[in-house]
Write a protein that holds these residues in place. Structure first.
Motif, PDB file in Angstrom:
ATOM      1  N   ASN A   1       0.823  -1.204   0.000  1.00  0.00           N
ATOM      2  CA  ASN A   1       0.000   0.000   0.000  1.00  0.00           C
ATOM      3  C   ASN A   1       0.861   1.261   0.000  1.00  0.00           C
ATOM      4  N   ALA A   2       1.982   1.223   0.728  1.00  0.00           N
ATOM      5  CA  ALA A   2       2.881   2.374   0.742  1.00  0.00           C
ATOM      6  C   ALA A   2       3.452   2.617  -0.656  1.00  0.00           C
ATOM      7  N   LEU A   3       3.771   1.564  -1.365  1.00  0.00           N
ATOM      8  CA  LEU A   3       4.268   1.713  -2.740  1.00  0.00           C
ATOM      9  C   LEU A   3       3.182   2.230  -3.663  1.00  0.00           C
ATOM     10  N   ASP A   4       1.955   1.726  -3.473  1.00  0.00           N
ATOM     11  CA  ASP A   4       0.841   2.198  -4.301  1.00  0.00           C
ATOM     12  C   ASP A   4       0.643   3.705  -4.136  1.00  0.00           C
ATOM     13  N   LYS A   5       0.741   4.188  -2.895  1.00  0.00           N
ATOM     14  CA  LYS A   5       0.589   5.618  -2.651  1.00  0.00           C
ATOM     15  C   LYS A   5       1.683   6.409  -3.368  1.00  0.00           C
ATOM     16  N   THR A   6       2.893   5.886  -3.352  1.00  0.00           N
ATOM     17  CA  THR A   6       3.996   6.553  -4.051  1.00  0.00           C
ATOM     18  C   THR A   6       3.733   6.620  -5.543  1.00  0.00           C
ATOM     19  N   LEU A   7       3.205   5.527  -6.094  1.00  0.00           N
ATOM     20  CA  LEU A   7       2.914   5.506  -7.525  1.00  0.00           C
ATOM     21  C   LEU A   7       1.816   6.503  -7.879  1.00  0.00           C
TER      22      LEU A   7
ATOM     23  N   ARG B   1      17.381   5.363  -7.269  1.00  0.00           N
ATOM     24  CA  ARG B   1      17.554   3.925  -7.465  1.00  0.00           C
ATOM     25  C   ARG B   1      18.120   3.265  -6.203  1.00  0.00           C
ATOM     26  N   ARG B   2      19.043   3.961  -5.550  1.00  0.00           N
ATOM     27  CA  ARG B   2      19.639   3.403  -4.348  1.00  0.00           C
ATOM     28  C   ARG B   2      18.585   3.164  -3.280  1.00  0.00           C
ATOM     29  N   GLN B   3      17.640   4.116  -3.133  1.00  0.00           N
ATOM     30  CA  GLN B   3      16.572   3.952  -2.145  1.00  0.00           C
ATOM     31  C   GLN B   3      15.692   2.756  -2.503  1.00  0.00           C
ATOM     32  N   VAL B   4      15.404   2.609  -3.801  1.00  0.00           N
ATOM     33  CA  VAL B   4      14.585   1.480  -4.237  1.00  0.00           C
ATOM     34  C   VAL B   4      15.285   0.164  -3.916  1.00  0.00           C
ATOM     35  N   GLU B   5      16.576   0.101  -4.171  1.00  0.00           N
ATOM     36  CA  GLU B   5      17.317  -1.126  -3.891  1.00  0.00           C
ATOM     37  C   GLU B   5      17.360  -1.416  -2.392  1.00  0.00           C
ATOM     38  N   GLU B   6      17.500  -0.374  -1.575  1.00  0.00           N
ATOM     39  CA  GLU B   6      17.483  -0.586  -0.124  1.00  0.00           C
ATOM     40  C   GLU B   6      16.121  -1.095   0.332  1.00  0.00           C
ATOM     41  N   ASP B   7      15.043  -0.521  -0.213  1.00  0.00           N
ATOM     42  CA  ASP B   7      13.698  -0.988   0.134  1.00  0.00           C
ATOM     43  C   ASP B   7      13.485  -2.425  -0.324  1.00  0.00           C
ATOM     44  N   ARG B   8      14.009  -2.727  -1.500  1.00  0.00           N
ATOM     45  CA  ARG B   8      13.855  -4.090  -2.007  1.00  0.00           C
ATOM     46  C   ARG B   8      14.603  -5.091  -1.119  1.00  0.00           C
ATOM     47  N   MET B   9      15.769  -4.724  -0.653  1.00  0.00           N
ATOM     48  CA  MET B   9      16.518  -5.597   0.250  1.00  0.00           C
ATOM     49  C   MET B   9      15.762  -5.779   1.567  1.00  0.00           C
TER      50      MET B   9
ATOM     51  N   LEU C   1      -0.612 -15.653   1.509  1.00  0.00           N
ATOM     52  CA  LEU C   1       0.711 -15.089   1.795  1.00  0.00           C
ATOM     53  C   LEU C   1       1.587 -15.113   0.548  1.00  0.00           C
ATOM     54  N   ASP C   2       1.579 -16.246  -0.155  1.00  0.00           N
ATOM     55  CA  ASP C   2       2.377 -16.363  -1.381  1.00  0.00           C
ATOM     56  C   ASP C   2       1.939 -15.335  -2.419  1.00  0.00           C
ATOM     57  N   GLU C   3       0.631 -15.145  -2.551  1.00  0.00           N
ATOM     58  CA  GLU C   3       0.124 -14.153  -3.499  1.00  0.00           C
ATOM     59  C   GLU C   3       0.575 -12.748  -3.106  1.00  0.00           C
ATOM     60  N   GLU C   4       0.539 -12.463  -1.811  1.00  0.00           N
ATOM     61  CA  GLU C   4       0.963 -11.142  -1.349  1.00  0.00           C
ATOM     62  C   GLU C   4       2.443 -10.919  -1.612  1.00  0.00           C
ATOM     63  N   ILE C   5       3.242 -11.952  -1.380  1.00  0.00           N
ATOM     64  CA  ILE C   5       4.683 -11.850  -1.637  1.00  0.00           C
ATOM     65  C   ILE C   5       4.938 -11.574  -3.109  1.00  0.00           C
ATOM     66  N   CYS C   6       4.254 -12.306  -3.981  1.00  0.00           N
ATOM     67  CA  CYS C   6       4.438 -12.107  -5.428  1.00  0.00           C
ATOM     68  C   CYS C   6       4.032 -10.700  -5.847  1.00  0.00           C
ATOM     69  N   GLU C   7       2.932 -10.192  -5.293  1.00  0.00           N
ATOM     70  CA  GLU C   7       2.473  -8.854  -5.651  1.00  0.00           C
ATOM     71  C   GLU C   7       3.461  -7.781  -5.194  1.00  0.00           C
ATOM     72  N   VAL C   8       3.988  -7.929  -3.974  1.00  0.00           N
ATOM     73  CA  VAL C   8       4.947  -6.943  -3.468  1.00  0.00           C
ATOM     74  C   VAL C   8       6.220  -6.959  -4.298  1.00  0.00           C
TER      75      VAL C   8
ATOM     76  N   ALA D   1       6.595  -7.995  -7.397  1.00  0.00           N
ATOM     77  CA  ALA D   1       6.315  -7.475  -8.739  1.00  0.00           C
ATOM     78  C   ALA D   1       6.216  -5.956  -8.729  1.00  0.00           C
ATOM     79  N   LEU D   2       5.617  -5.412  -7.670  1.00  0.00           N
ATOM     80  CA  LEU D   2       5.480  -3.958  -7.577  1.00  0.00           C
ATOM     81  C   LEU D   2       6.842  -3.291  -7.420  1.00  0.00           C
ATOM     82  N   TYR D   3       7.727  -3.894  -6.642  1.00  0.00           N
ATOM     83  CA  TYR D   3       9.068  -3.340  -6.503  1.00  0.00           C
ATOM     84  C   TYR D   3       9.835  -3.420  -7.825  1.00  0.00           C
ATOM     85  N   ASP D   4       9.635  -4.491  -8.589  1.00  0.00           N
ATOM     86  CA  ASP D   4      10.272  -4.583  -9.913  1.00  0.00           C
ATOM     87  C   ASP D   4       9.769  -3.462 -10.814  1.00  0.00           C
ATOM     88  N   LEU D   5       8.456  -3.198 -10.749  1.00  0.00           N
ATOM     89  CA  LEU D   5       7.883  -2.125 -11.563  1.00  0.00           C
ATOM     90  C   LEU D   5       8.465  -0.768 -11.166  1.00  0.00           C
ATOM     91  N   VAL D   6       8.552  -0.529  -9.854  1.00  0.00           N
ATOM     92  CA  VAL D   6       9.104   0.739  -9.378  1.00  0.00           C
ATOM     93  C   VAL D   6      10.560   0.883  -9.805  1.00  0.00           C
TER      94      VAL D   6
END
Length: 420
Positions: free
Chosen positions: A241-247, A257-265, A312-319, A321-326
């Motif tokens: 949801n936090a990513l959706d708000k950013t989008l 990009r560095r912030q995105v990579e830190e969030d992804r980690m 849970l698996d669906e939520e993980i995949c969605e998160v 995928a959203l980080y890949d999009l960002v």
């Protein structure tokens, strides 16, 4: 938390906070003593355990005991039995909520939302029938088995607790569901363990107390897992949801990009923790004995926890995928910024080169004029004065500097394509 030896304490252990007992005064004026424990587990499946050891019970008492866990149970009076401070509650779930709130306030750096559970939905009632008797049509009595309990009171014992009561003993209007005895190869032919959405029936005729305690632990362990899986999913959903708000807010233009990579980690670490937690729940090391492990697995399946895992698996995949999009979007934005900077730098260098060219021409004109004057002058006049010599040296140095500048600029431009 003293557990029986069916558990591997290296995997599953915890603490028990024993609270003073409470009394529930019913609308009929009966006083029912309940013990209260807060069980804190290293796996995170914490729960408040309220137990009533009633002795002899009729079916009406069992029905009221089932319904007492509901948020829509009729008003009763719940009070402390020891060292009471005058507080009282109308329902058990209100008492349990206040216990959680008090505990959260006493724990440093704890947010109430991190401790709070929806006890109006996440509750489970375990009924243990240690001994029962059944009377046949001729009036003869005998010890009841688990199957006898299901046949004589299955409408009550094998159905989940529903919402508002619409009539007295309305459970008699329900159908007896198909019995799914979860004991399997872990019990005798007289035993029965059956689970609904919010109740579990345990009937083990003739078994000693320690056998009941072991079955209790398995039933309570599985019953305490849905809120844990729900919380793991909610934490992932909050990140999404936090990513959706950013989008939606267009904040990606300012994201690096560095912030995105830190969030992804950070998300990857959180997902790894969730996966590790699930692995512990399914690990053979949790309950080493195969026959005991299979009963836990059957309870797990009957509780519908595999559906929670799928979510849970669906939520993980969605998160993920959203980080890949960002990350892809931020990469495109950064490339566009880099191209704009290259174009701006190229234009700036073009203007600088034009200015240097003008200076070079003017300097060369001055140099050639000085040379002409020198060649046309008489021999006596060719001896340069000090000021003339300094002027000539300055012109020569300026010309040399301009030439070197052109050479370096051309070299950098050739090396990087646009002089960046």
């Amino acid at each position: 938390m003293h557990l029986s030896d069916i558990w591997n304490e290296d995997v599953y252990n915890g603490r028990v906070v024993t609270l003073p007992p409470i009394n529930v005064r019913t609308t009929a004026g009966l006083d029912l003593r309940h013990t209260v424990e807060l069980r804190l587990s290293n796996l995170g499946n914490h729960y408040i355990r309220i137990e009533h050891d009633s002795g002899e019970l009729g079916l009406h008492d069992i029905y009221q005991g089932f319904r007492r866990a509901l948020p829509i149970m009729g008003e009763e009076k719940v009070t402390w039995l020891e060292d009471g401070d005058g507080r009282s509650w109308k329902r058990l779930h209100e008492f349990a909520n206040e216990v959680l709130e008090d505990l959260a306030e006493q724990v440093g750096n704890a947010e109430l939302s991190e401790w709070y559970a929806d006890l109006q939905k996440n509750f489970h009632v375990v009924l243990e029938i240690r001994r029962a008797r059944v009377r046949d049509a001729a009036g003869d009595e005998r010890e009841a088995t688990g199957q006898d309990s299901a046949e004589t009171a299955g409408q009550l014992l094998l159905n989940p607790i529903t919402s508002y009561a619409t009539a007295l003993e309305e459970w008699t209007r329900r159908r007896v569901p198909e019995v799914h005895n979860l004991c399997g190869d872990a019990g005798y032919d007289t035993d029965m363990i059956a689970r609904t959405d919010n109740t579990t029936l345990v009937v083990l005729p003739g078994s000693p107390n320690w056998v009941y305690l072991g079955e209790e632990e398995k039933v309570e362990f599985v019953a305490s897992l849905p809120p844990l899986l729900q919380r793991w999913r909610q934490e992932l959903r909050d990140r999404k949801n936090a990513l959706d708000k950013t989008l939606k807010a267009g904040g990606l233009e300012k994201t690096k990009r560095r912030q995105v990579e830190e969030d992804r980690m950070s998300v990857a670490r959180h997902v790894a923790d969730v996966r590790l937690g699930l692995d512990r729940l399914h690990s053979q090391r949790l309950v080493p004995a195969g026959v005991q492990r299979r009963l836990v697995d059957r309870l797990y399946e009957a509780a519908g926890l595999t559906r929670y895992e799928d979510e849970l698996d669906e939520e993980i995949c969605e998160v993920e995928a959203l980080y890949d999009l960002v990350a892809a979007h931020v990469g495109v934005v950064e490339e566009e910024k880099a191209r704009d900077e290259e174009i701006a730098t190229s234009k700036y260098q073009g203007r600088m080169q034009a200015a240097l060219g003008v200076l070079a021409v003017l300097s060369l004109v001055g140099l050639f004029d000085a040379i002409n004057q020198f060649t046309q002058a008489s021999a006596a006049d060719r001896v340069p004065s000090v000021w003339a010599s300094m002027e000539l040296a300055f012109v020569l140095l300026t010309a040399t500097a301009i030439a070197v500048g052109f050479w370096l600029t051309g070299r950098r431009g050739g090396k990087h394509g646009h002089g960046v």
